[in-house]
Scaffold this motif. Sequence first.
Motif, PDB file in Angstrom:
ATOM      1  N   ASN A  42       0.885  -1.160   0.000  1.00 16.72           N
ATOM      2  CA  ASN A  42       0.000   0.000   0.000  1.00 16.72           C
ATOM      3  C   ASN A  42       0.922   1.208   0.000  1.00 16.72           C
ATOM      4  OD1 ASN A  42      -2.759  -0.937   0.112  1.00 16.72           O
ATOM      5  ND2 ASN A  42      -2.235  -1.792   2.110  1.00 16.72           N
ATOM      6  N   ALA A  43       0.728   2.101  -0.966  1.00 16.47           N
ATOM      7  CA  ALA A  43       1.595   3.261  -1.109  1.00 16.47           C
ATOM      8  C   ALA A  43       0.908   4.502  -0.551  1.00 16.47           C
ATOM      9  CB  ALA A  43       1.942   3.471  -2.578  1.00 16.47           C
ATOM     10  N   TYR A  44       1.623   5.239   0.280  1.00 13.33           N
ATOM     11  CA  TYR A  44       1.115   6.469   0.886  1.00 13.33           C
ATOM     12  C   TYR A  44       2.066   7.617   0.577  1.00 13.33           C
ATOM     13  CZ  TYR A  44      -2.013   3.490   3.557  1.00 13.33           C
ATOM     14  OH  TYR A  44      -2.975   2.583   3.913  1.00 13.33           O
ATOM     15  N   PHE A  45       1.477   8.739   0.223  1.00 11.30           N
ATOM     16  CA  PHE A  45       2.223   9.957  -0.095  1.00 11.30           C
ATOM     17  C   PHE A  45       1.979  10.971   1.017  1.00 11.30           C
ATOM     18  CE2 PHE A  45       2.740  14.130  -1.987  1.00 11.30           C
ATOM     19  CZ  PHE A  45       3.869  13.982  -2.768  1.00 11.30           C
ATOM     20  N   TYR A  46       3.029  11.686   1.402  1.00 12.57           N
ATOM     21  CA  TYR A  46       2.916  12.703   2.444  1.00 12.57           C
ATOM     22  C   TYR A  46       3.331  14.057   1.867  1.00 12.57           C
ATOM     23  CZ  TYR A  46       2.308   8.792   5.529  1.00 12.57           C
ATOM     24  OH  TYR A  46       1.830   7.648   6.117  1.00 12.57           O
ATOM     25  N   PHE A  47       2.384  14.982   1.861  1.00 12.14           N
ATOM     26  CA  PHE A  47       2.646  16.336   1.395  1.00 12.14           C
ATOM     27  C   PHE A  47       3.570  17.048   2.391  1.00 12.14           C
ATOM     28  CE2 PHE A  47      -1.180  15.241  -0.890  1.00 12.14           C
ATOM     29  CZ  PHE A  47      -0.994  15.850  -2.129  1.00 12.14           C
ATOM     30  N   PRO A  48       4.170  18.160   1.972  1.00 14.11           N
ATOM     31  CA  PRO A  48       5.053  18.901   2.883  1.00 14.11           C
ATOM     32  C   PRO A  48       4.392  19.281   4.209  1.00 14.11           C
ATOM     33  CG  PRO A  48       5.378  19.662   0.653  1.00 14.11           C
ATOM     34  CD  PRO A  48       4.211  18.701   0.618  1.00 14.11           C
ATOM     35  N   LEU A  55      -2.078   6.325  -2.328  1.00 16.05           N
ATOM     36  CA  LEU A  55      -1.834   6.212  -3.764  1.00 16.05           C
ATOM     37  C   LEU A  55      -2.384   4.934  -4.378  1.00 16.05           C
ATOM     38  CD1 LEU A  55       1.859   7.450  -3.842  1.00 16.05           C
ATOM     39  CD2 LEU A  55      -0.186   8.728  -4.515  1.00 16.05           C
ATOM     40  N   GLY A  56      -2.531   3.882  -3.581  1.00 12.12           N
ATOM     41  CA  GLY A  56      -3.020   2.613  -4.107  1.00 12.12           C
ATOM     42  C   GLY A  56      -2.052   1.477  -3.821  1.00 12.12           C
ATOM     43  N   CYS A  64       6.258   0.945  -5.975  1.00 12.82           N
ATOM     44  CA  CYS A  64       5.744   1.822  -4.917  1.00 12.82           C
ATOM     45  C   CYS A  64       6.452   3.171  -4.964  1.00 12.82           C
ATOM     46  CB  CYS A  64       5.912   1.156  -3.555  1.00 12.82           C
ATOM     47  SG  CYS A  64       5.283   2.145  -2.187  1.00 12.82           S
ATOM     48  N   GLY A  65       7.751   3.155  -5.060  1.00 12.61           N
ATOM     49  CA  GLY A  65       8.514   4.397  -5.157  1.00 12.61           C
ATOM     50  C   GLY A  65       8.167   5.179  -6.411  1.00 12.61           C
ATOM     51  N   SER A  66       7.981   4.476  -7.507  1.00 14.51           N
ATOM     52  CA  SER A  66       7.611   5.133  -8.762  1.00 14.51           C
ATOM     53  C   SER A  66       6.259   5.820  -8.657  1.00 14.51           C
ATOM     54  CB  SER A  66       7.585   4.121  -9.914  1.00 14.51           C
ATOM     55  OG  SER A  66       8.877   3.664 -10.189  1.00 14.51           O
ATOM     56  N   LEU A  67       5.315   5.164  -7.970  1.00 10.02           N
ATOM     57  CA  LEU A  67       4.007   5.790  -7.746  1.00 10.02           C
ATOM     58  C   LEU A  67       4.172   7.122  -7.021  1.00 10.02           C
ATOM     59  CD1 LEU A  67       1.502   3.020  -6.539  1.00 10.02           C
ATOM     60  CD2 LEU A  67       1.242   4.507  -8.507  1.00 10.02           C
ATOM     61  N   ALA A  68       4.973   7.129  -5.992  1.00  6.28           N
ATOM     62  CA  ALA A  68       5.171   8.338  -5.193  1.00  6.28           C
ATOM     63  C   ALA A  68       5.847   9.438  -6.008  1.00  6.28           C
ATOM     64  CB  ALA A  68       5.994   8.017  -3.949  1.00  6.28           C
ATOM     65  N   MET A  89       4.018  -2.895   3.484  1.00  4.66           N
ATOM     66  CA  MET A  89       3.971  -4.261   2.958  1.00  4.66           C
ATOM     67  C   MET A  89       2.673  -4.948   3.363  1.00  4.66           C
ATOM     68  SD  MET A  89       6.451  -7.525   3.736  1.00  4.66           S
ATOM     69  CE  MET A  89       7.897  -7.005   2.837  1.00  4.66           C
ATOM     70  N   ILE A  90       2.032  -5.538   2.372  1.00  6.75           N
ATOM     71  CA  ILE A  90       0.823  -6.315   2.614  1.00  6.75           C
ATOM     72  C   ILE A  90       1.272  -7.754   2.866  1.00  6.75           C
ATOM     73  CG2 ILE A  90      -1.365  -7.100   1.636  1.00  6.75           C
ATOM     74  CD1 ILE A  90      -1.223  -4.571  -0.201  1.00  6.75           C
ATOM     75  N   ALA A  91       1.181  -8.189   4.125  1.00  8.95           N
ATOM     76  CA  ALA A  91       1.660  -9.521   4.488  1.00  8.95           C
ATOM     77  C   ALA A  91       1.005  -9.981   5.785  1.00  8.95           C
ATOM     78  CB  ALA A  91       3.179  -9.512   4.657  1.00  8.95           C
ATOM     79  N   LYS A  92       0.927 -11.274   5.938  1.00  8.26           N
ATOM     80  CA  LYS A  92       0.470 -11.892   7.191  1.00  8.26           C
ATOM     81  C   LYS A  92      -0.828 -11.270   7.710  1.00  8.26           C
ATOM     82  CE  LYS A  92       5.101 -13.351   8.464  1.00  8.26           C
ATOM     83  NZ  LYS A  92       6.057 -13.548   9.538  1.00  8.26           N
ATOM     84  N   ASP A  93      -1.804 -11.155   6.823  1.00 10.02           N
ATOM     85  CA  ASP A  93      -3.133 -10.607   7.165  1.00 10.02           C
ATOM     86  C   ASP A  93      -3.084  -9.161   7.643  1.00 10.02           C
ATOM     87  OD1 ASP A  93      -4.443 -12.995   6.468  1.00 10.02           O
ATOM     88  OD2 ASP A  93      -4.110 -13.827   8.467  1.00 10.02           O
ATOM     89  N   SER A  94      -2.089  -8.398   7.224  1.00  5.56           N
ATOM     90  CA  SER A  94      -1.974  -6.999   7.615  1.00  5.56           C
ATOM     91  C   SER A  94      -1.843  -6.122   6.371  1.00  5.56           C
ATOM     92  CB  SER A  94      -0.747  -6.798   8.502  1.00  5.56           C
ATOM     93  OG  SER A  94      -0.568  -5.431   8.778  1.00  5.56           O
ATOM     94  N   ASP A  95      -2.472  -4.962   6.404  1.00  4.15           N
ATOM     95  CA  ASP A  95      -2.335  -3.983   5.318  1.00  4.15           C
ATOM     96  C   ASP A  95      -1.032  -3.195   5.413  1.00  4.15           C
ATOM     97  OD1 ASP A  95      -4.771  -4.670   4.193  1.00  4.15           O
ATOM     98  OD2 ASP A  95      -5.883  -3.162   5.306  1.00  4.15           O
TER      99      ASP A  95
END
Length: 101
Positions: A42-48, A55-56, A64-68, A89-95
Amino acid sequence: MIRRFLNLVSIIAVSLIISGCGDECSSYSDFSCKEIEKAMYNAYFYFPDDHEYYLGIANGLDACGSLAYSYAASKNLSSNRKWSYICCMIAKDSDCYEKHR
């Protein structure tokens, strides 16, 4: 004969040392470096101003880095280095089992 024996012992010793070397990512992660690179994120972007934007899902750490970076460019923030991102990282039943970049 002794020289051949010492060569064999040296080869065995080097083999044991190499096989004992772990993946460097295992010192901070439950996953190998290869698994980290290939995982779903899961990709997250943080504004200044620290406002978060989702991001999705990205297939792999590079994606992921490219998305950002693409999102930053679309918001004319490429030259502003005060934005950031995180890949969960989406792993072990965690988002968000582990955070990577």
